[in-house]
Design a protein around this motif. Structure first.
Motif, PDB file in Angstrom:
ATOM      1  N   ALA A  62       0.843  -1.190   0.000  1.00  0.00           N
ATOM      2  CA  ALA A  62       0.000   0.000   0.000  1.00  0.00           C
ATOM      3  C   ALA A  62       0.884   1.248   0.000  1.00  0.00           C
ATOM      4  CB  ALA A  62      -0.892  -0.012   1.230  1.00  0.00           C
ATOM      5  N   PHE A  80       1.052  -8.863   0.193  1.00  0.00           N
ATOM      6  CA  PHE A  80       0.253  -8.863   1.425  1.00  0.00           C
ATOM      7  C   PHE A  80      -1.074  -9.610   1.342  1.00  0.00           C
ATOM      8  CE2 PHE A  80      -2.430  -5.886   4.315  1.00  0.00           C
ATOM      9  CZ  PHE A  80      -2.037  -6.485   5.484  1.00  0.00           C
ATOM     10  N   ARG A  99       0.960  -8.374   8.861  1.00  0.00           N
ATOM     11  CA  ARG A  99       1.515  -7.042   8.614  1.00  0.00           C
ATOM     12  C   ARG A  99       2.911  -7.134   8.013  1.00  0.00           C
ATOM     13  NH1 ARG A  99      -0.369  -1.996  10.159  1.00  0.00           N
ATOM     14  NH2 ARG A  99       1.158  -1.465   8.574  1.00  0.00           N
TER      15      ARG A  99
END
Ligand code: ASP
Ligand code: MG
Length: 416
Positions: free
Chosen positions: A38, A183, A197
């Motif tokens: 991201a 991810f 994470r």
């Protein structure tokens, strides 16, 4: 076939995305799959939105900021306001809101239907920008490629089916560009799952392993793997070459430069991993490979948010194998990683990450058998390949609760 991975900092604004383009333009004549996470701190922002929603607070302004952040980046990257990307952003927002407003029984499932939007936004924007700039690149949805079990927030990769699916979809002999999300993956029912994470490094390793890639490059804002965090230690040194074993141990002790799960799939296939700076792409970086070295310069690794728990026997017996096995059995059952441990005649101490809800349940389960002592707000400091002088410098003035020394390593748990 080669794999690149870019993290949030390397695509945090329009200039950074342009820099990514220029790095990709220098590709050699082989297929290149780029995995991105991201943009900037968007995963944190989405987690924050979930926290607000779950505690019945207003989250609309945070959504607006999230949307605006991506919109502003696009505004700078694309010359015209009626570029398709702006409609794509609207659509992503609709989908995000729809997922956010669904009813969920399972909070972890909700997390996995919302937080992946950071990666969905970033790949949509970067893919569009690369093609807009003349770099023809194929978009791949990682959810159709990385297949996991249904453990939300920490999907376990089903390697056989993942390998088959990836190889069916990606032609590693074609010398083109591919772009996909880190991810995320999905389970056999098509639900989106996250891999934990900072899991994009691991995604890059999964693709590399399944495609028998020649090399993985992780682009970072540091020049490579340093022997300490430059914010905590003055004279840091960069390693030019380190072995898979050393790198994997460093991540275990808390070095955050690469995700701990990344090394293993690469080491098994002997695929080298290069850690390089996106700010200085021509500099050498650090190569992690199947190399051998004698003693490396010491590495100092700081791991914050630790707690120390001591289990003390009540009945004037000793900490023997049967007591240890009761304790370890529960650590396994609750899936809690022990970062350091020490035992004495009547007490057994462990250092684990805190705060951990699972730890509270474990303590409850053992409180009938042991007196349990607990210290929080600690830091675990590990010195790998240590020497006496360095250890005494590091210890100076510290309030040490537990320390340990092996042939090569020194560890101490200190109050912060
Ligand atoms: N965006 C995800 C995170 O921040 C994955 C990653 O960055 O590797 O945790
Ligand atoms: Mg990240």
């Amino acid at each position: 076939m080669k794999i690149f991975k870019f993290g949030g900092a390397s695509i945090c604004d329009a200039q950074a995305v342009r820099n990514l383009l220029s790095i990709l333009q220098n590709k050699e004549n082989s297929a290149l799959l780029t995995v991105i996470s991201a943009m900037g701190k968007c995963t944190n922002a989405l987690e924050h939105i979930l926290t607000l929603k779950n505690s019945n607070q207003k989250y609309a302004p945070s959504i607006d900021r999230f949307q605006k952040y991506h919109w502003n980046i696009c505004k700078e990257l694309f010359d015209s306001d009626d570029h398709q990307i702006f409609q794509d952003l609207d659509q992503l927002l609709q989908d995000l809101l729809q997922n956010l407003n669904r009813e969920y029984v399972n909070q972890d499932k909700m997390y996995d239907q919302v937080v992946p939007f950071g990666e969905l936004y970033s790949t949509t924007i970067v893919h569009s920008f690369l093609n807009h700039s003349g770099l023809v690149c194929e978009y791949l949805d990682a959810r159709a490629l990385i297949i996991t079990d249904s453990t939300y927030k920490e999907g376990k990769v089903r390697w056989d089916v993942t390998k088959k699916t990836i190889n069916k979809r990606i032609d590693k002999l074609k010398s083109g560009y591919y772009l996909t999300q880190g991810f995320i993956g999905s389970d056999q029912y098509g639900n989106t799952l996250t891999l934990g994470r900072e899991g994009s490094d691991f995604s890059a390793a999964i693709f590399a392993s399944c495609l028998d890639a020649k090399l993985v490059t992780i682009w970072k804002d540091v020049s490579g793997i340093l022997n300490a965090d430059p914010e905590r230690w003055e004279q840091t040194k960069k390693y030019d070459n380190i072995s898979y074993g050393e790198a994997s141990e460093m991540t275990y002790y808390g070095a955050t430069v690469i995700h701990p799960k990344t090394i293993r799939p690469l080491a098994v296939k002997k695929i080298p991993l290069l850690v390089k700076s996106f700010k200085n792409p021509s500099a050498k970086g650090t190569l992690i490979s199947d190399c051998k070295h004698d003693m490396l310069p010491p590495a100092i690794i700081f791991k914050k948010n630790q707690c120390l728990i001591s289990f003390q026997v009540r009945d004037y017996s000793f900490i023997n194998e049967s007591k240890l096995s009761i304790i370890f059995h529960l650590f396994e059952e609750f899936n809690i990683q022990v970062n350091m441990m020490q035992s004495s005649a009547i007490s057994f101490s462990v250092c684990v990450d805190s705060p951990d809800i699972k730890m509270k349940s474990l303590i409850n389960s053992l409180s009938a058998e042991f007196d349990i002592f607990y210290n929080d707000h600690l830091e675990l400091v590990t010195v790998k390949n240590c020497n006496h002088q360095l250890v005494s410098t590091i210890k100076k003035g510290k309030n040490i609760l537990l320390e340990q020394r092996t042939r090569k390593n020194y560890q101490m748990l200190v109050a912060t």
